[in-house]
Design a protein around this motif. Structure first.
Motif, PDB file in Angstrom:
ATOM      1  N   ALA A   1      -6.775  -4.544   7.987  1.00 36.60           N
ATOM      2  CA  ALA A   1      -6.620  -5.836   7.325  1.00 36.60           C
ATOM      3  C   ALA A   1      -6.909  -6.953   8.307  1.00 36.60           C
ATOM      4  CB  ALA A   1      -5.203  -5.981   6.766  1.00 36.60           C
ATOM      5  N   SER A   2      -7.171  -8.119   7.747  1.00 38.62           N
ATOM      6  CA  SER A   2      -7.422  -9.293   8.593  1.00 38.62           C
ATOM      7  C   SER A   2      -6.121 -10.010   8.949  1.00 38.62           C
ATOM      8  CB  SER A   2      -8.371 -10.251   7.877  1.00 38.62           C
ATOM      9  OG  SER A   2      -7.810 -10.685   6.648  1.00 38.62           O
ATOM     10  N   ALA A   3      -4.984  -9.416   8.601  1.00 43.43           N
ATOM     11  CA  ALA A   3      -3.664  -9.922   8.981  1.00 43.43           C
ATOM     12  C   ALA A   3      -2.801  -8.729   9.378  1.00 43.43           C
ATOM     13  CB  ALA A   3      -3.030 -10.696   7.836  1.00 43.43           C
ATOM     14  N   GLU A   4      -1.637  -8.987   9.876  1.00 42.00           N
ATOM     15  CA  GLU A   4      -0.789  -7.924  10.403  1.00 42.00           C
ATOM     16  C   GLU A   4      -0.298  -6.989   9.293  1.00 42.00           C
ATOM     17  OE1 GLU A   4       3.338  -7.323  12.994  1.00 42.00           O
ATOM     18  OE2 GLU A   4       2.612  -9.341  12.494  1.00 42.00           O
ATOM     19  N   LEU A   5      -0.408  -5.684   9.554  1.00 38.69           N
ATOM     20  CA  LEU A   5       0.109  -4.657   8.660  1.00 38.69           C
ATOM     21  C   LEU A   5       1.443  -4.158   9.202  1.00 38.69           C
ATOM     22  CD1 LEU A   5      -3.149  -2.583   8.067  1.00 38.69           C
ATOM     23  CD2 LEU A   5      -2.098  -4.188   6.464  1.00 38.69           C
ATOM     24  N   THR A   6       2.410  -3.953   8.302  1.00 37.64           N
ATOM     25  CA  THR A   6       3.726  -3.450   8.699  1.00 37.64           C
ATOM     26  C   THR A   6       3.935  -2.077   8.067  1.00 37.64           C
ATOM     27  OG1 THR A   6       4.630  -5.689   8.820  1.00 37.64           O
ATOM     28  CG2 THR A   6       6.204  -3.873   8.663  1.00 37.64           C
ATOM     29  N   LEU A   7       4.163  -1.062   8.910  1.00 41.13           N
ATOM     30  CA  LEU A   7       4.327   0.307   8.444  1.00 41.13           C
ATOM     31  C   LEU A   7       5.807   0.654   8.369  1.00 41.13           C
ATOM     32  CD1 LEU A   7       3.439   3.248   7.833  1.00 41.13           C
ATOM     33  CD2 LEU A   7       3.234   3.586  10.318  1.00 41.13           C
ATOM     34  N   ASP A   8       6.225   1.145   7.232  1.00 37.65           N
ATOM     35  CA  ASP A   8       7.566   1.705   7.046  1.00 37.65           C
ATOM     36  C   ASP A   8       7.382   3.203   6.831  1.00 37.65           C
ATOM     37  OD1 ASP A   8      10.018   2.626   6.131  1.00 37.65           O
ATOM     38  OD2 ASP A   8      10.454   0.819   4.990  1.00 37.65           O
ATOM     39  N   ARG A   9       7.543   3.978   7.908  1.00 42.55           N
ATOM     40  CA  ARG A   9       7.310   5.417   7.825  1.00 42.55           C
ATOM     41  C   ARG A   9       8.261   6.099   6.860  1.00 42.55           C
ATOM     42  NH1 ARG A   9       5.585   4.454  13.114  1.00 42.55           N
ATOM     43  NH2 ARG A   9       3.681   5.602  13.703  1.00 42.55           N
ATOM     44  N   ASP A  10       9.515   5.692   6.854  1.00 42.16           N
ATOM     45  CA  ASP A  10      10.493   6.346   5.988  1.00 42.16           C
ATOM     46  C   ASP A  10      10.140   6.178   4.514  1.00 42.16           C
ATOM     47  OD1 ASP A  10      11.936   7.150   8.195  1.00 42.16           O
ATOM     48  OD2 ASP A  10      13.246   5.375   8.175  1.00 42.16           O
ATOM     49  N   ALA A  11       9.632   5.025   4.164  1.00 48.23           N
ATOM     50  CA  ALA A  11       9.273   4.752   2.767  1.00 48.23           C
ATOM     51  C   ALA A  11       7.822   5.088   2.457  1.00 48.23           C
ATOM     52  CB  ALA A  11       9.542   3.291   2.439  1.00 48.23           C
ATOM     53  N   SER A  12       7.045   5.512   3.481  1.00 49.82           N
ATOM     54  CA  SER A  12       5.598   5.736   3.308  1.00 49.82           C
ATOM     55  C   SER A  12       4.951   4.535   2.626  1.00 49.82           C
ATOM     56  CB  SER A  12       5.329   7.015   2.509  1.00 49.82           C
ATOM     57  OG  SER A  12       5.495   8.153   3.317  1.00 49.82           O
ATOM     58  N   LEU A  13       5.169   3.385   3.256  1.00 51.27           N
ATOM     59  CA  LEU A  13       4.760   2.114   2.680  1.00 51.27           C
ATOM     60  C   LEU A  13       4.153   1.231   3.769  1.00 51.27           C
ATOM     61  CD1 LEU A  13       4.947  -0.258   0.534  1.00 51.27           C
ATOM     62  CD2 LEU A  13       7.284  -0.614   1.390  1.00 51.27           C
ATOM     63  N   VAL A  14       3.019   0.592   3.448  1.00 56.80           N
ATOM     64  CA  VAL A  14       2.412  -0.369   4.356  1.00 56.80           C
ATOM     65  C   VAL A  14       2.372  -1.714   3.632  1.00 56.80           C
ATOM     66  CG1 VAL A  14       0.395  -0.975   5.729  1.00 56.80           C
ATOM     67  CG2 VAL A  14       0.999   1.434   5.400  1.00 56.80           C
ATOM     68  N   THR A  15       2.937  -2.734   4.244  1.00 60.53           N
ATOM     69  CA  THR A  15       2.967  -4.048   3.620  1.00 60.53           C
ATOM     70  C   THR A  15       2.191  -5.059   4.456  1.00 60.53           C
ATOM     71  OG1 THR A  15       5.037  -4.628   4.707  1.00 60.53           O
ATOM     72  CG2 THR A  15       5.189  -3.639   2.515  1.00 60.53           C
ATOM     73  N   CYS A  16       1.798  -6.134   3.795  1.00 60.03           N
ATOM     74  CA  CYS A  16       1.143  -7.249   4.465  1.00 60.03           C
ATOM     75  C   CYS A  16       1.474  -8.503   3.669  1.00 60.03           C
ATOM     76  CB  CYS A  16      -0.364  -7.045   4.539  1.00 60.03           C
ATOM     77  SG  CYS A  16      -1.274  -8.393   5.325  1.00 60.03           S
TER      78      CYS A  16
ATOM     79  N   PHE B   1       0.874  -1.177   0.000  1.00 63.22           N
ATOM     80  CA  PHE B   1       0.000   0.000   0.000  1.00 63.22           C
ATOM     81  C   PHE B   1       0.911   1.227   0.000  1.00 63.22           C
ATOM     82  CE2 PHE B   1      -2.436   3.151   2.538  1.00 63.22           C
ATOM     83  CZ  PHE B   1      -3.582   3.241   1.774  1.00 63.22           C
ATOM     84  N   VAL B   2       0.940   1.927  -1.142  1.00 61.24           N
ATOM     85  CA  VAL B   2       1.887   3.036  -1.330  1.00 61.24           C
ATOM     86  C   VAL B   2       1.128   4.283  -1.759  1.00 61.24           C
ATOM     87  CG1 VAL B   2       4.121   3.658  -2.341  1.00 61.24           C
ATOM     88  CG2 VAL B   2       3.458   1.252  -2.218  1.00 61.24           C
ATOM     89  N   PRO B   3       0.394   4.924  -0.850  1.00 62.93           N
ATOM     90  CA  PRO B   3      -0.374   6.112  -1.227  1.00 62.93           C
ATOM     91  C   PRO B   3       0.535   7.326  -1.410  1.00 62.93           C
ATOM     92  CG  PRO B   3      -0.551   5.759   1.127  1.00 62.93           C
ATOM     93  CD  PRO B   3       0.244   4.598   0.581  1.00 62.93           C
ATOM     94  N   ARG B   4       0.206   8.145  -2.366  1.00 63.64           N
ATOM     95  CA  ARG B   4       0.910   9.407  -2.585  1.00 63.64           C
ATOM     96  C   ARG B   4      -0.143  10.497  -2.814  1.00 63.64           C
ATOM     97  NH1 ARG B   4       4.105   6.656  -0.604  1.00 63.64           N
ATOM     98  NH2 ARG B   4       6.197   6.056  -1.341  1.00 63.64           N
ATOM     99  N   PRO B   5      -0.715  11.032  -1.713  1.00 62.23           N
ATOM    100  CA  PRO B   5      -1.854  11.950  -1.838  1.00 62.23           C
ATOM    101  C   PRO B   5      -1.505  13.255  -2.557  1.00 62.23           C
ATOM    102  CG  PRO B   5      -1.626  11.112   0.409  1.00 62.23           C
ATOM    103  CD  PRO B   5      -0.378  10.734  -0.325  1.00 62.23           C
ATOM    104  N   ASP B   6      -2.566  13.909  -3.042  1.00 61.79           N
ATOM    105  CA  ASP B   6      -2.459  15.230  -3.665  1.00 61.79           C
ATOM    106  C   ASP B   6      -1.449  15.229  -4.809  1.00 61.79           C
ATOM    107  OD1 ASP B   6      -3.000  17.892  -4.125  1.00 61.79           O
ATOM    108  OD2 ASP B   6      -1.527  18.605  -2.653  1.00 61.79           O
ATOM    109  N   TYR B   7      -1.652  14.309  -5.748  1.00 64.40           N
ATOM    110  CA  TYR B   7      -0.744  14.183  -6.890  1.00 64.40           C
ATOM    111  C   TYR B   7       0.705  14.030  -6.437  1.00 64.40           C
ATOM    112  CZ  TYR B   7      -4.849  16.025  -9.367  1.00 64.40           C
ATOM    113  OH  TYR B   7      -6.118  16.237  -9.875  1.00 64.40           O
TER     114      TYR B   7
END
Length: 609
Positions: free
Chosen positions: A159-174, A126-132
């Motif tokens: 999510a129905s499983a664990e989400l892992t947040l990487d703040r530096d990369a603005s990335l959420v993985t599962c 999950f790699v959102p990049r808001p406002d263009y």
């Protein structure tokens, strides 16, 4: 259904064809057949993007894919719905993703992954990049999910499983391994309007319920349609696409769901279509009423009437060609520093066509109001006064050069189709006045109508070409003239018209595909070529049917349907290689498809009786 052979390497940019679309009649998302949401704006389709990797690799995406090698992907809609399924056939088994947006309650996007066979490891990024991709994002993570926040947006991913947040990369993985029958659920919604979930099981149950409710909504909506002709599958898919483009809050219909998908790869014909065009009005109202979706037609008429009631000649034209969903005409046009789809730049937001002088819009506007007026309780007295103002304006200005239906960016000219639609504006207004005994200067209106008709027949006709021309006194063709029999300017079997039809087929058509004009002979202010216009291609089908060339029309229609993408959607153009080009899904194309299907059904029925 999409069937797509894949390689281990991820393609840089998916084909425009290789996307399904989901939505909630506020916003929509493009989902590639590789499991990526690579275009979505939030909370509305004309808002800044949250995911935009279709136009720039750094503009955000939400990817869900198996981690094992994928041999084949397929994509299809659940029948009679806008719920999209993406299937992966991997070396370890089969995985499917259900993508949907809730049609009731708080705005939300849900993704449900299930293992159909085998045991497959799945990874979500999950790699959102808001406002263009311009906004700074603040992140928060707790037991209830991950929250992202900007100055104007606050969303929560669960999510129905664990989400892992990487703040530096603005990335959420599962990442999760699914055995046969297992499911993995994701829920994205506005953080401030949503309830908390007690555990992962409740997330899965909620997503499952949302998918079921969304399926039920779309099946009920589709069942309300009345089309029972030969082309039901294509017409129903077109109706479902049009519903996604219709904003349920305002009634306006977007021209398309995207911006800047190119009409020529590597070229500059890249426009923002996330606005409402007056040009589309008559086609919208006619098509929706013909297939029984009266509520959507009424809503769009309400949006149009609001624009008519607001119109004022004090600042020039009473109307502009383009508005946003709220009816604002000052939309501007700006460029993003993005790479563009396959390096096609610029990437534009906004559309300068709103500032153009286009005479044809008044014909399409008044034709749509005429259709509604004949089928309903009628228009208000105040609205009629505004229509009279518009007709008088058209009579005053119709002899002037304009930018034309195709919104050229060169010098204005006297376009034959613009005068044709001015004729429609006055002719339909006369009918409206007579039908309900409304006050009007009918003597002046009839005089102007007849002068417009005579001008097209004389100055808009070229004896050597044997056809009505693109501009008065010109010697080039334009597919917009295919509207002439559709708007009842000329009978479909009139000798002049059949000669024009032959000329269009000879000079602008490539089999069933029709160019709007010859870009080598007509200066539209742009430097590159373009593909064939799907809109014009369906207009040709209808014109052939009205000319009595029914078998030719049927063959062309069948061939055209083969150019839909594998889930039945059309973009604006078909390129020389057969790939889809331009923004997608394209409202006017799907409207023209419906109109052509209805006309072809009528012609075939007539032959059979």
């Amino acid at each position: 259904m999409t069937t797509h052979a894949t390689e281990d390497a991820r393609p840089d940019t998916p084909e425009i064809d290789d996307h399904g679309v989901i939505g909630d009649c506020e916003t929509l998302a493009l989902v590639s057949n590789l499991g990526d949401i690579d275009w979505m704006c939030w909370p509305r389709a004309d808002a800044p993007s949250l995911f935009g990797s279709l136009l720039d690799p750094d503009a955000g995406r939400w990817s869900i894919q198996p981690e094992s090698a994928t041999h084949r992907t397929q994509q299809f809609y659940l029948s009679e719905t806008n719920v999209l399924v993406t299937r992966f056939q991997t070396e370890d088994g089969i995985v499917e993703i259900d993508d949907a947006m809730a049609m009731d309650g708080p705005q939300r996007l849900v993704r449900r992954v299930r293992c159909v066979r085998g045991s497959v490891s799945v990874r979500s990024e999950f790699v959102p990049r808001p406002d263009y991709a311009r906004a700074a994002v603040d992140w928060d993570s707790d037991t209830d999910g991950v929250t992202l926040q900007t100055d104007s947006l606050r969303l929560r991913l669960r999510a129905s499983a664990e989400l892992t947040l990487d703040r530096d990369a603005s990335l959420v993985t599962c990442a999760e391994r699914l055995d046969e029958g297992d499911e993995l659920a994701f829920d994205l919604a506005a953080a401030d309007t949503d309830r908390d979930f007690d555990d992962d099981t409740e997330v899965a149950e909620h997503v499952a319920a949302t998918v079921t409710e969304t399926i039920d909504y779309w099946k009920l909506w589709t069942a309300g349609g009345t089309y029972r002709g030969r082309y039901r599958s294509a017409v129903e898919r077109s109706a479902l696409a049009l519903k996604l483009l219709t904003n349920r809050s305002t009634g306006g219909m977007l021209a398309a769901g995207t911006t800047s998908l190119p009409e020529h790869i590597g070229g500059e014909r890249n426009w923002d279509y996330r606005f409402v065009w007056i040009r589309d009005a008559a086609f919208t109202v006619y098509a929706l009423l013909e297939i029984g979706h009266d509520a959507e037609a009424d809503a769009f008429i309400g949006w149009l009437v609001d624009r008519v009631d607001e119109c004022d000649q004090a600042d020039g034209s009473p109307l502009t060609p383009v508005y946003d969903l709220d009816g604002n005409a000052r939309i501007g046009e700006r460029e993003l520093e993005w790479r563009g789809y396959e390096n096609s730049r610029p990437v534009r937001i906004g559309n300068a066509a709103a500032d153009q002088f286009q005479l044809d819009i008044y014909g399409e506007l008044i034709d749509s109001l005429y259709i509604f007026d004949r089928r309903s309780r009628g228009l208000s007295l105040d609205t009629w006064d505004k229509i009279r103002l518009i007709v008088d304006y058209v009579i005053e200005r119709w002899r002037e050069p304009d930018d034309g239906m195709w919104e050229i960016r060169s010098e204005p000219q006297r376009h034959t189709a613009s005068i044709l639609m001015c004729w429609v504006a006055v002719e339909r207004a006369i009918r409206m006045a007579e039908f309900r005994g409304r006050p009007a200067d009918l003597v002046a209106w009839r005089r102007a109508r007849d002068e417009m008709h005579d001008t097209i027949r004389t100055e808009g006709w070229n004896d050597e070409l044997g056809a009505f021309t693109q501009t008065l006194g010109g010697d080039t063709l334009d597919a917009s003239i295919l509207l002439a029999p559709l708007v009842k300017f000329v009978d479909g079997r009139d000798p002049r018209w059949t000669s024009t039809l032959d000329a269009v087929v000879e000079h602008l058509a490539h089999g069933p595909l029709v160019d709007r004009y010859d870009t080598d002979r007509y200066d539209d202010g742009l430097t590159c070529g373009e593909g064939s216009f799907t809109i014009c291609s369906f207009w040709l089908v209808e014109a052939l049917a009205r000319a009595g060339r029914v078998e030719e029309a049927r063959r062309s229609f069948d061939q055209l349907l083969g150019y839909a993408n594998p889930v039945g959607l059309f973009s604006e153009q078909i390129g020389p290689s057969g790939r889809q080009l331009g923004n997608t899904p394209q409202a006017l194309t799907h409207l023209a498809l419906i109109s052509a299907a209805v006309a072809l059904d009528e012609a075939l029925d007539s032959e059979e009786t």
